[in-house]
Design a protein around this motif. Structure first.
Motif, PDB file in Angstrom:
ATOM      1  N   GLN A 202       7.214  -2.223  -0.130  1.00 25.94           N
ATOM      2  CA  GLN A 202       6.398  -2.717  -1.247  1.00 25.94           C
ATOM      3  C   GLN A 202       6.216  -1.615  -2.296  1.00 25.94           C
ATOM      4  O   GLN A 202       6.290  -0.423  -1.964  1.00 25.94           O
ATOM      5  N   MET A 203       5.965  -2.020  -3.526  1.00 27.41           N
ATOM      6  CA  MET A 203       5.580  -1.093  -4.591  1.00 27.41           C
ATOM      7  C   MET A 203       4.239  -1.632  -5.079  1.00 27.41           C
ATOM      8  O   MET A 203       4.193  -2.704  -5.694  1.00 27.41           O
ATOM      9  N   GLU A 204       3.173  -0.916  -4.744  1.00 26.66           N
ATOM     10  CA  GLU A 204       1.844  -1.457  -5.040  1.00 26.66           C
ATOM     11  C   GLU A 204       1.029  -0.500  -5.896  1.00 26.66           C
ATOM     12  O   GLU A 204       1.065   0.712  -5.699  1.00 26.66           O
ATOM     13  N   LEU A 205       0.285  -1.093  -6.815  1.00 26.57           N
ATOM     14  CA  LEU A 205      -0.667  -0.328  -7.615  1.00 26.57           C
ATOM     15  C   LEU A 205      -2.035  -0.939  -7.398  1.00 26.57           C
ATOM     16  O   LEU A 205      -2.195  -2.157  -7.516  1.00 26.57           O
ATOM     17  N   GLU A 206      -3.018  -0.108  -7.072  1.00 29.34           N
ATOM     18  CA  GLU A 206      -4.409  -0.561  -7.047  1.00 29.34           C
ATOM     19  C   GLU A 206      -5.061   0.055  -8.277  1.00 29.34           C
ATOM     20  O   GLU A 206      -5.175   1.291  -8.364  1.00 29.34           O
ATOM     21  N   TYR A 207      -5.420  -0.789  -9.235  1.00 33.87           N
ATOM     22  CA  TYR A 207      -5.952  -0.297 -10.512  1.00 33.87           C
ATOM     23  C   TYR A 207      -7.452  -0.567 -10.538  1.00 33.87           C
ATOM     24  O   TYR A 207      -7.893  -1.715 -10.656  1.00 33.87           O
ATOM     25  N   PHE A 208      -8.240   0.511 -10.370  1.00 33.92           N
ATOM     26  CA  PHE A 208      -9.697   0.389 -10.213  1.00 33.92           C
ATOM     27  C   PHE A 208     -10.366   0.321 -11.585  1.00 33.92           C
ATOM     28  O   PHE A 208      -9.969   1.017 -12.521  1.00 33.92           O
ATOM     29  N   CYS A 209     -11.409  -0.519 -11.658  1.00 28.37           N
ATOM     30  CA  CYS A 209     -12.038  -0.754 -12.966  1.00 28.37           C
ATOM     31  C   CYS A 209     -13.486  -1.201 -12.779  1.00 28.37           C
ATOM     32  O   CYS A 209     -13.958  -1.354 -11.646  1.00 28.37           O
ATOM     33  N   ARG A 210     -14.145  -1.407 -13.903  1.00 31.38           N
ATOM     34  CA  ARG A 210     -15.500  -1.979 -13.866  1.00 31.38           C
ATOM     35  C   ARG A 210     -15.371  -3.501 -13.757  1.00 31.38           C
ATOM     36  O   ARG A 210     -14.368  -4.069 -14.247  1.00 31.38           O
ATOM     37  N   ALA A 211     -16.419  -4.142 -13.192  1.00 36.14           N
ATOM     38  CA  ALA A 211     -16.357  -5.599 -12.974  1.00 36.14           C
ATOM     39  C   ALA A 211     -16.010  -6.343 -14.262  1.00 36.14           C
ATOM     40  O   ALA A 211     -15.189  -7.260 -14.271  1.00 36.14           O
ATOM     41  N   GLU A 212     -16.623  -5.897 -15.368  1.00 35.25           N
ATOM     42  CA  GLU A 212     -16.438  -6.651 -16.617  1.00 35.25           C
ATOM     43  C   GLU A 212     -15.021  -6.509 -17.191  1.00 35.25           C
ATOM     44  O   GLU A 212     -14.632  -7.245 -18.095  1.00 35.25           O
ATOM     45  N   GLU A 213     -14.230  -5.563 -16.668  1.00 36.57           N
ATOM     46  CA  GLU A 213     -12.869  -5.372 -17.178  1.00 36.57           C
ATOM     47  C   GLU A 213     -11.821  -6.162 -16.381  1.00 36.57           C
ATOM     48  O   GLU A 213     -10.659  -6.248 -16.792  1.00 36.57           O
ATOM     49  N   GLY A 214     -12.236  -6.711 -15.226  1.00 39.02           N
ATOM     50  CA  GLY A 214     -11.292  -7.279 -14.261  1.00 39.02           C
ATOM     51  C   GLY A 214     -10.345  -8.331 -14.823  1.00 39.02           C
ATOM     52  O   GLY A 214      -9.122  -8.201 -14.729  1.00 39.02           O
ATOM     53  N   MET A 215     -10.903  -9.356 -15.469  1.00 42.22           N
ATOM     54  CA  MET A 215     -10.057 -10.467 -15.912  1.00 42.22           C
ATOM     55  C   MET A 215      -9.101 -10.047 -17.023  1.00 42.22           C
ATOM     56  O   MET A 215      -7.939 -10.459 -17.059  1.00 42.22           O
ATOM     57  N   GLN A 216      -9.583  -9.164 -17.895  1.00 47.73           N
ATOM     58  CA  GLN A 216      -8.739  -8.683 -19.003  1.00 47.73           C
ATOM     59  C   GLN A 216      -7.582  -7.834 -18.450  1.00 47.73           C
ATOM     60  O   GLN A 216      -6.438  -7.953 -18.902  1.00 47.73           O
ATOM     61  N   LEU A 217      -7.905  -7.029 -17.437  1.00 49.30           N
ATOM     62  CA  LEU A 217      -6.850  -6.177 -16.853  1.00 49.30           C
ATOM     63  C   LEU A 217      -5.839  -6.995 -16.043  1.00 49.30           C
ATOM     64  O   LEU A 217      -4.674  -6.621 -15.931  1.00 49.30           O
ATOM     65  N   LEU A 218      -6.306  -8.111 -15.510  1.00 50.59           N
ATOM     66  CA  LEU A 218      -5.375  -9.003 -14.810  1.00 50.59           C
ATOM     67  C   LEU A 218      -4.300  -9.471 -15.795  1.00 50.59           C
ATOM     68  O   LEU A 218      -3.097  -9.422 -15.504  1.00 50.59           O
ATOM     69  N   GLY A 313       7.652  -6.552  -4.188  1.00 47.28           N
ATOM     70  CA  GLY A 313       8.514  -6.293  -3.035  1.00 47.28           C
ATOM     71  C   GLY A 313       9.796  -5.603  -3.500  1.00 47.28           C
ATOM     72  O   GLY A 313      10.462  -6.096  -4.411  1.00 47.28           O
ATOM     73  N   VAL A 314      10.121  -4.480  -2.871  1.00 45.72           N
ATOM     74  CA  VAL A 314      11.348  -3.760  -3.234  1.00 45.72           C
ATOM     75  C   VAL A 314      12.567  -4.606  -2.869  1.00 45.72           C
ATOM     76  O   VAL A 314      13.460  -4.832  -3.692  1.00 45.72           O
ATOM     77  N   ASP A 315      12.584  -5.092  -1.637  1.00 44.41           N
ATOM     78  CA  ASP A 315      13.780  -5.796  -1.141  1.00 44.41           C
ATOM     79  C   ASP A 315      14.011  -7.100  -1.903  1.00 44.41           C
ATOM     80  O   ASP A 315      15.148  -7.456  -2.212  1.00 44.41           O
ATOM     81  N   ARG A 316      12.902  -7.786  -2.204  1.00 51.45           N
ATOM     82  CA  ARG A 316      13.048  -9.039  -2.974  1.00 51.45           C
ATOM     83  C   ARG A 316      13.562  -8.757  -4.374  1.00 51.45           C
ATOM     84  O   ARG A 316      14.351  -9.523  -4.918  1.00 51.45           O
ATOM     85  N   THR A 317      13.118  -7.660  -4.960  1.00 52.47           N
ATOM     86  CA  THR A 317      13.578  -7.346  -6.318  1.00 52.47           C
ATOM     87  C   THR A 317      15.041  -6.911  -6.278  1.00 52.47           C
ATOM     88  O   THR A 317      15.824  -7.293  -7.160  1.00 52.47           O
ATOM     89  N   VAL A 318      15.417  -6.150  -5.249  1.00 48.46           N
ATOM     90  CA  VAL A 318      16.837  -5.776  -5.104  1.00 48.46           C
ATOM     91  C   VAL A 318      17.682  -7.044  -4.984  1.00 48.46           C
ATOM     92  O   VAL A 318      18.718  -7.190  -5.631  1.00 48.46           O
TER      93      VAL A 318
END
Ligand code: GAP
Length: 453
Positions: A202-218, A313-318
């Motif tokens: 997998q290639m994963e990013l956990e992008y931490f933010c304030r609650a009010e930023e969540g939907m915009q960052l999605l 997913g790395v393998d799925r993207t490959v």
């Protein structure tokens, strides 16, 4: 040439992957291990190019993301707190006729009657939950106290290391922690080549933010991730952002998109982009008793950050890259007569080998020496393949079939035999247009570097 059907196309892709050394079945000489795959010399280069490009755009080119590399063996308390021990399962049904174990969504529905997709049998067991995690034991004692799990996603080690990484990186919200690595799931029915495997990356990013930023960052991350796939050669029209409806979404997620791709076997998920709220950090804070709060120096408030997670997913993207690149067309042979060719039209950035180098004749010492010089000139900058054997058309075809975007031919002009002004120039052939241009040897590294960047 007739266009192959989707299933013929997939068969051809699987066979090419084996024949040219992209992907082999794991433990093949012992009959194969279901759900596990080995990448050969070309597959490993393709996979590496993908992971390196992901790391480049998600970590190196940003100020707000740092990386980590966590252990695969995972403490059971981590996965208890995350909900995996209790709930990471798929409903499974057995066919009493052919003994197949099936995921409930694989059953065929014929006029309201469920049937086994393998034998058509209707004698099926009740559904029961099957936990997908691989359990193992640490050390010599094989009892409850020694249980550990192979991680089912890379994400949990990021959550568990959140506080350490926050302290050492001194990042301010919003910021992310990225990881590429193996994950393991005991899938009931691995299928569609590498698409659903038991061991994958997998290639994963956990992008931490304030609650009010969540939907915009999605929304922000969905757009960024779609751009990423386009930049590796997957056209936008074959990508689909599916908004996951409430009843399919994890209960803690306020919004999730699946990025799907039109594989030959149907439209399927490549990546999930999920706003996971503060669920993960809160769960680990509660279970470990350790604070996972963030202190905002401006407002002097302490709180548990929320998180938006693009998880690919790395393998799925490959597999998507190979499926997208595979083409059959016509190309001229030695005598200019058109013949069928198989070509992998990889984006030059992803291609396992960037440039083929061919002396026009293999038994001419001067041509061979010049070709070897060019290999040495290019090798510090890119993957190069020297091929001196066979007719030049055959050599082009061999490189087309593995997706090499550029080919350099060293001929008598290069030696300046006919026209001194052409000394130390070569022909540079483009895999897709098949056009040839004459370029100076000294300019080759910079011309090619620009085209594969
Ligand atoms: N941390 C979130 C997470 O793991 P997921 O949707 O279960 O979410 C993310 O997995 C991605 O990992 C998927 O979109 C897919 O690309 C890849 N993946 C999941 N299970 C897989 C499997 N059995 N074989 C290959 N890739 C898989």
């Amino acid at each position: 040439m007739t266009t192959p059907t989707d299933s013929q196309r997939m068969e051809k892709i699987v066979s090419l992957c084996k024949r040219r050394g992209f992907i082999f079945q794991s433990s093949e000489i012992y009959g194969g291990l279901n759900g596990a795959w080995d990448y050969g010399p070309l597959g490993v280069e393709l996979k590496r190019n993908l992971k390196n490009y992901w790391w480049r755009v998600m970590v190196h080119e940003r100020d707000d993301v740092v990386g980590m590399d966590g252990a695969i063996l995972t403490h059971p308390e981590v996965l208890r707190a995350s909900g995996h021990v209790e709930g990471f399962s798929d409903p499974m049904i057995d066919c009493r006729s052919c003994k197949a174990h099936l995921r409930i969504d694989q059953l065929i529905d014929k006029k309201g009657v469920k049937q086994c997709p393998n034998c058509g049998g209707k004698d099926l067991t009740e559904a029961r939950q099957f936990n997908l995690m691989f359990e193992t034991h640490l050390g010599a004692a094989a009892d409850e106290s020694s249980i550990a799990y192979l991680r089912p996603e890379t994400a949990q080690s990021i959550f568990v290391q959140f506080k350490n990484i926050l302290e050492v990186s001194r990042k301010k919200l919003p910021f992310g922690i990225a990881q590429i690595g193996k994950a393991f799931r005991n899938e009931i029915n691995p299928r569609n080549f590498t698409f659903r495997s038991r061991e994958f990356e997998q290639m994963e990013l956990e992008y931490f933010c304030r609650a009010e930023e969540g939907m915009q960052l999605l929304d922000y991350w969905l757009k960024e991730r779609l751009k990423f796939y386009e930049n590796i050669g997957i056209p936008r029209e074959k990508l689909h952002a599916r908004e996951v409806p409430d009843d399919e979404r994890a209960f803690y997620s306020k919004g999730t998109y699946d990025i799907e791709y039109d594989f030959p076997f149907g439209r399927q998920e490549l990546e999930g982009v999920a706003y996971r709220t503060d669920y993960d950090l809160s769960q680990h804070q509660k279970a470990s008793g350790k604070s996972l709060e963030y202190f905002d120096e401006e407002t002097k408030q302490r709180f548990v950050p929320h998180v938006v997670e693009p998880s690919a997913g790395v393998d799925r993207t490959v597999l998507a890259l190979i499926c997208e690149a595979y083409a059959e067309d016509q190309a001229p042979d030695e005598k200019g007569k058109m013949e069928a060719r198989v070509v992998l039209r990889f984006h030059p950035r992803m291609a396992p080998i960037k440039c083929g180098v061919f002396p026009l004749l293999k038994n001419n010492e001067q041509l061979v020496a010049k070709a070897k010089e060019i290999v040495d000139l290019l090798r510090p900058h890119m993957t190069v393949f020297y091929d001196g054997s066979g007719a030049i058309g055959r050599r082009y075809r061999r490189q087309d079939e593995i997706g090499t975007p550029f080919g350099v031919t060293i001929d008598f002009e290069t030696l300046g035999e006919k026209d001194a002004s052409l000394r130390d120039t070569v022909t540079l052939r483009d895999r897709d247009s098949m056009k040839q241009e004459r370029v100076a040897i000294k300019d080759l590294p910079s011309i090619l570097r620009d085209r594969i960047a």
